[in-house]
Design an enzyme around this catalytic site. Structure first.
Site, PDB file in Angstrom:
ATOM      1  N   HIS A  18      32.528  65.898  75.428  1.00  0.00           N
ATOM      2  CA  HIS A  18      31.329  65.187  75.828  1.00  0.00           C
ATOM      3  C   HIS A  18      31.696  63.722  76.032  1.00  0.00           C
ATOM      4  CE1 HIS A  18      27.373  63.402  75.203  1.00  0.00           C
ATOM      5  NE2 HIS A  18      26.854  64.599  75.424  1.00  0.00           N
ATOM      6  N   HIS A  21      32.323  61.854  72.866  1.00  0.00           N
ATOM      7  CA  HIS A  21      33.631  61.980  72.215  1.00  0.00           C
ATOM      8  C   HIS A  21      34.583  60.913  72.728  1.00  0.00           C
ATOM      9  CE1 HIS A  21      32.338  66.387  71.993  1.00  0.00           C
ATOM     10  NE2 HIS A  21      32.370  65.969  70.738  1.00  0.00           N
ATOM     11  N   CYS A 124      16.941  78.927  57.823  1.00  0.00           N
ATOM     12  CA  CYS A 124      16.914  79.476  59.181  1.00  0.00           C
ATOM     13  C   CYS A 124      18.289  80.034  59.503  1.00  0.00           C
ATOM     14  CB  CYS A 124      16.552  78.412  60.211  1.00  0.00           C
ATOM     15  SG  CYS A 124      16.781  79.021  61.910  1.00  0.00           S
ATOM     16  N   CYS A 127      19.852  78.251  62.625  1.00  0.00           N
ATOM     17  CA  CYS A 127      20.404  76.915  62.370  1.00  0.00           C
ATOM     18  C   CYS A 127      21.485  76.973  61.291  1.00  0.00           C
ATOM     19  CB  CYS A 127      19.321  75.959  61.879  1.00  0.00           C
ATOM     20  SG  CYS A 127      17.932  75.753  62.992  1.00  0.00           S
ATOM     21  N   CYS A 143      11.121  78.481  63.009  1.00  0.00           N
ATOM     22  CA  CYS A 143      12.088  77.543  63.575  1.00  0.00           C
ATOM     23  C   CYS A 143      11.818  77.339  65.068  1.00  0.00           C
ATOM     24  CB  CYS A 143      13.513  78.055  63.384  1.00  0.00           C
ATOM     25  SG  CYS A 143      14.717  76.992  64.177  1.00  0.00           S
ATOM     26  N   HIS A 146      14.875  78.402  67.302  1.00  0.00           N
ATOM     27  CA  HIS A 146      15.300  79.795  67.376  1.00  0.00           C
ATOM     28  C   HIS A 146      14.148  80.794  67.413  1.00  0.00           C
ATOM     29  CE1 HIS A 146      18.793  77.585  65.808  1.00  0.00           C
ATOM     30  NE2 HIS A 146      19.458  78.392  66.575  1.00  0.00           N
ATOM     31  N   LYS A 293      18.636  59.967  75.804  1.00  0.00           N
ATOM     32  CA  LYS A 293      19.697  60.697  75.144  1.00  0.00           C
ATOM     33  C   LYS A 293      20.064  61.898  76.019  1.00  0.00           C
ATOM     34  CE  LYS A 293      20.667  63.096  70.863  1.00  0.00           C
ATOM     35  NZ  LYS A 293      20.281  63.336  69.478  1.00  0.00           N
ATOM     36  N   LYS A 296      20.792  68.983  77.045  1.00  0.00           N
ATOM     37  CA  LYS A 296      20.883  70.081  77.996  1.00  0.00           C
ATOM     38  C   LYS A 296      19.517  70.423  78.567  1.00  0.00           C
ATOM     39  CE  LYS A 296      25.100  72.021  76.157  1.00  0.00           C
ATOM     40  NZ  LYS A 296      25.655  72.879  75.117  1.00  0.00           N
TER      41      LYS A 296
END
Length: 471
Positions: A18, A21, A124, A127, A143, A146, A293, A296
RNA sequence: CGUGGGGUAGAGCAGCCUGGUAGCUCGUUUGGCUCAUAACCCAACGGUCAGUGGUUCAAAUCCACUCCCCACAACCA
């Protein structure tokens, strides 16, 4: 000559590299190259975090052995770092046999500060973590990531007694023995430190299979903290090797999102091992995309490989080291990137090299090499890790040379046959450029080397521009 | 009342701690130069410094309150 140790955070390799990184690597690389320029010996760690359920499951989905999966991803990161022209000296993977063995030895050494305890709470499975009561209520028991209802779970974990070390950690931070940069992050950490509970450092084997076994307890596997954080030590050969030459680290570079672990859990581990704390923790900000930020779901993720491809490594380093603030969040847009490339790299620097080299060449000017010393202002900024400001300072010096050429007007001097004045002017201009160029070295190593090469005794203007315009 | 950061020219930021003509980069407009990648240099335009109240001879700068944005809150960098 000093021996210097510099580290970067090890990314979790369940995805592609990313842009974020890159910040870790670039900042650490600037630090490393600068230290080497000062004549110090540097060990520079990089690595990958490869344990945990997410990786295990991802490999399962792809229907390939976990080891193969992490091998692939680790290589992606190695390639990425290479493309950034980052000169690390040591690479550690948490699945390295040596690392796993050393981490188990470290666990044994920590034992006085580890205890076994039961934990019960909402969990969860997606997670893979326990949820706070507050979060449970906010999400009405389901959650949001999910779409699964939280489960009530009780499990046994080993805990590290953070409480044993809070006072010492606080002292180290307040006294500046372990400096946290920037200072507003330090404030944040001091607040957090008081509230920090003991941290769970293992999981039942039933919950977590892909990890380092806890020595002496077949039912437990190490959770991320001891395993991943200790990479900074195991890569140096700790505990069997003496690391006193390089430890404590001069600087550990981390993203702001993981600063708290490096400023609280990590020092606790070090103190438990009887080791010194790192001299500096440098927390950098996030790279935003169009002011937001990257995520996706928004679909605004910037692929670093695409950016690298556009104008190459040096342009990448230029933008992210100068226009992304070393400590705060900053914005990336393609428009800004193009702007920086064309107006600054091509026009300011590239063109300056071209015009000055041509002036020298046409007037048969021979440059005599002179000693270059680094300005104090630059040294101070570098010492304080204010890399983007140091880079700004350097760029001001580059722009000054353009001004100076216009003021001196060497072409007029040549026309009027004022050879002595002409040579003095060229000499001064080239000297000033080479001083700026020296300061540029940690940031743009290839460019700096090229420029130094051009302005040796016999000056030939480069046939290809340093930064060709794209339009 | 979770914690932290921020709101200053079209954009991105500095200045705020240690009050006293509002500064930098990019963009825009004009002029200069001709060595250079139509590059470079000078100059101009452009801001009620989020709002309200307070302290002061004087506030972007100190204090109080309000509004708005963002990040972090056990590893989605």
């Amino acid at each position: 000559m000093e021996k210097i140790y510099i580290t970067t955070a090890i990314p979790y390799v369940n995805g592609a590299p990313h842009v974020g990184h890159a910040m870790d690597y670039l900042l650490a690389d600037v630090c490393s190259r600068y230290q080497k320029m000062l004549g110090n010996e540097v060990r520079f760690q990089a690595g990958t975090d490869e344990h945990g359920n997410k990786i295990f499951q991802k490999a399962k989905e792809l229907n390939i052995p976990t080891k193969e999966y992490v091998d692939q991803n680790a290589n992606k990161f190695k390639d990425f770092i290479k493309k950034l022209n980052v000169e690390y000296t040591d690479f550690v993977r948490t699945t390295d046999e040596a690392h796993e063995k050393r981490v188990q030895e470290i666990w044994e050494k920590l034992k006085d500060h580890i205890y076994l305890s039961k934990y019960e709470g909402w969990y969860c499975s997606g997670c893979e973590r326990f949820i706070t009561e507050k979060e449970y209520e906010e999400n009405h028991g389901v959650c949001p990531d999910h779409q699964k209802p939280y489960e009530r779970l009780e499990e046994e974990n080993y805990y590290l007694k953070i409480s044993d070390f809070k006072a010492d950690i606080r002292d180290a931070i307040v006294s500046g023995k372990m400096l946290i940069l920037p200072d507003f992050r330090e404030k944040e950490i001091l607040k957090l430190l008081d509230e920090s509970p003991d941290v769970s450092i293992s999981r039942p084997r039933a919950q977590l299979t892909w990890g380092v076994p806890v020595p002496g307890d077949d039912n437990q596997v190490m959770y991320v903290w001891v395993d991943a954080l200790c990479n900074y030590l195991t890569v140096l050969g700790y505990p069997e090797q003496d690391i006193a030459d390089f430890w404590p680290a001069l600087a550990q570079f981390v993203g702001k999102d993981i600063l708290r672990f490096h400023a609280i859990i990590w020092p606790a581990i070090l103190l438990a091992l009887g080791l010194e704390l790192p001299k500096t923790l440098v927390s950098h900000g996030m790279v935003l995309s169009n002011g937001q930020k990257m995520s996706k779901s928004i679909g605004n993720v910037v692929d670093p490989l695409e950016v690298l491809e556009k104008h190459g490594t040096e342009a990448f380093r230029y933008f992210f080291l100068r226009h992304i603030d070393t400590f705060s969040d900053s914005d990336f847009t393609w428009e800004k990137y193009e702007n920086a490339y064309n107006n600054e790299l091509a026009n300011d620097l590239g063109n300056l090299v071209q015009r000055l080299a041509t002036l020298a060449y046409k007037n048969n000017f021979v440059y005599e090499k002179a000693e270059i010393s680094l300005p104090d202002e630059y040294r101070d900024l570098m010492k304080e890790f204010k890399f983007n400001l140091a880079f700004d300072f350097v760029w001001g010096k580059v722009q000054d040379v353009n001004k100076q050429i216009d003021d001196d007007a060497p072409w007029s001097l040549a026309k009027n046959g004022e050879t002595k004045k002409l040579n003095e002017a060229l000499n001064s201009e080239i000297s000033n450029l080479l001083i700026a160029n020296k300061m540029l070295e940690p940031f743009l190593p290839e460019t700096s080397a090229k420029i130094a090469q051009i302005f040796t005794n016999q000056i030939d203007p480069p046939k290809e521009p340093l930064f060709p315009k794209t339009k």
